[in-house]
Scaffold this motif. Sequence first.
Motif, PDB file in Angstrom:
ATOM      1  N   MET A  17       0.894  -1.430   0.163  1.00 50.51           N
ATOM      2  CA  MET A  17       0.272  -0.237   0.221  1.00 50.51           C
ATOM      3  C   MET A  17       0.478   1.459  -0.319  1.00 50.51           C
ATOM      4  N   LEU A  18       2.163   1.396   0.450  1.00 52.44           N
ATOM      5  CA  LEU A  18       3.165   2.383   1.161  1.00 52.44           C
ATOM      6  C   LEU A  18       4.736   1.924   0.208  1.00 52.44           C
ATOM      7  N   TRP A  75       4.389   7.032  -1.237  1.00 50.41           N
ATOM      8  CA  TRP A  75       3.329   7.197  -1.713  1.00 50.41           C
ATOM      9  C   TRP A  75       2.212   6.378  -1.257  1.00 50.41           C
ATOM     10  N   LEU A  76       1.130   6.339  -0.841  1.00 49.78           N
ATOM     11  CA  LEU A  76      -0.339   5.730  -0.785  1.00 49.78           C
ATOM     12  C   LEU A  76      -0.609   5.085  -1.966  1.00 49.78           C
ATOM     13  N   HIS A  77      -1.084   4.107  -2.483  1.00 51.27           N
ATOM     14  CA  HIS A  77      -1.347   3.201  -3.313  1.00 51.27           C
ATOM     15  C   HIS A  77      -2.596   3.561  -2.925  1.00 51.27           C
ATOM     16  N   THR A  78      -3.569   4.245  -3.620  1.00 51.34           N
ATOM     17  CA  THR A  78      -5.048   4.317  -2.649  1.00 51.34           C
ATOM     18  C   THR A  78      -5.865   2.811  -3.484  1.00 51.34           C
ATOM     19  N   GLY A  79      -5.386   2.105  -4.428  1.00 53.73           N
ATOM     20  CA  GLY A  79      -6.505   1.177  -5.244  1.00 53.73           C
ATOM     21  C   GLY A  79      -7.546   1.874  -6.399  1.00 53.73           C
ATOM     22  N   ASP A  80      -7.867   2.918  -6.283  1.00 55.63           N
ATOM     23  CA  ASP A  80      -8.855   3.159  -6.517  1.00 55.63           C
ATOM     24  C   ASP A  80      -8.422   4.618  -8.103  1.00 55.63           C
TER      25      ASP A  80
END
Length: 531
Positions: free
Chosen positions: A398-399, A404-409
């Motif tokens: 995820m991070l 950077w946080l990969h939101t999946g959105d």
Amino acid sequence: MARSPRPDATVPDLSVFDFLFGGLGEEDLDQVAIVDGMSGAETTYRQLVGQISLLAGALADRGVGVGDVVALLCPNVPAFATVFHGILRAGATATTVNSLYTPDEIANQLTDSGATWFFTVSPLLPGAKAAAERVGIADDHLIVLDGAEGHPSLRDLLGEGHRAPDVTFDPAEHLAVLPYSSGTTGRPKGVMLTHRNLVANVAQNMAAIGLERDDRVLAVLPFFHIYGMTVLLNYALRCRASLVTMPKFDLAEFLRVIGEHRATWLFIAPPIAVALAKHPLVAEADLSSVKVVFSGAAPLDGALAEAVAERLDCTVCQGYGMTETSPVTHVIAVDRPDLDRSSIGHLLPSTEARVVDVESGADVEVPADGASEPGELWIRGPQVMKGYLGNDEATATMLDADGWLHTGDIATVTVDGVYRIVDRLKELIKYKGYQVAPAVLEAVLLGHPKIADAAVIGVLDEDGQEIPKAFVVVQAGADLTADEVMAHVAEHVAPHEKVREVEFIDVVPKSTAGKILRKDLRTRQATGAAS
């Protein structure tokens, strides 16, 4: 990479308690902080801070402090604020539990979080007690706010008269809360949010959303969820607004409470917007006090937003966030009525974002006019979590190493920095190689006057190819066929986006935060459940 168009927010190096309540002036102390929407009982800021301090003292007297985790299973009642902030004031970490959880789910969270003390209310005591016994939390560590034989009560703890302890910790490192992700895409995980994370997000919201001191904020979204926790319980109190609590959503009660207590701001999720736009009861209610309806937790369609705005004669905004970002990263502020209501607006102050092509990993190019191609939304800012508790693998997914946080959105962005969520990365339907976003089809379906609610998932046809299937709830008293539904969608979308199968159901399954539980629809599809 893009940054917020607003100046960076000032994030003080303070605990949540000191940030929210340390600056209370004499003129604030007798302001109403919380109103019980059911009984009308009022709690002033003076009373609230006094109760928080007494609870912190009672916990400290029991040895609870920095390093301890305390669980809280409670609906939206005024005492929630006392207990939640009392836990944080004592230096402990609060893990808030979904009120709809089964004993097994509660026990899993207690075990995973390492909670050793547990607060609940008598209506939820059977499930709480079963879970507590399973993990070894004794009766004297299971506190029932409104009292139950064999357990301490909130009145007992406050009546002991202990002073709040002196505690020291680094707000940037010390965990304030351990909320658990919704689990709509997997096993719930403990999200590690520090005092600085929560303080930062409140400070960012103060610079962008537009809530004011004299506002009355309806609090029906659950405090245990990060949206209710940060935007209602923390942000509204920091603004010295008044919270009007409701323990659960019931439309008739919701409308009564708005009128009786003259609520000015409604923080909602999209399912409530559907009711506000379409339900006949709304026409009979006095909603003249409402200035702003602010939606979050799931995408709000622009046409639905306009319908609510017109019916209630108010401003409709929406924001975006996730538990892992404390939660808010984007908002349409009330001072930007020019923005597309179906967008999520601009980045909050001190927040950066990237829209990344899911195939190449490169940043999506932003055209001079119109929206970019879709890509995964990445976020960086002071509100981003430390990681998942005890789950380095999930954290690394995820991070990334650069924060950077990969939101999946999946999102698009314009040159003016206006973002729109298209859908979840894992929920995109691949129809003959084309990507189809369920949220787009759901917005079209909700535009049909005979459709009360709808959800779309990908299912396999006879050839094993994925196609869009719509689950539709018909308005009471209306007649509607599957062919009519498919024809309506076909009029509004590209050929590859057409709905190719329809099932009528009584209710669309959703989480307490208003997110469509597509996994439940997939289970229904797999088991061949009848409508």
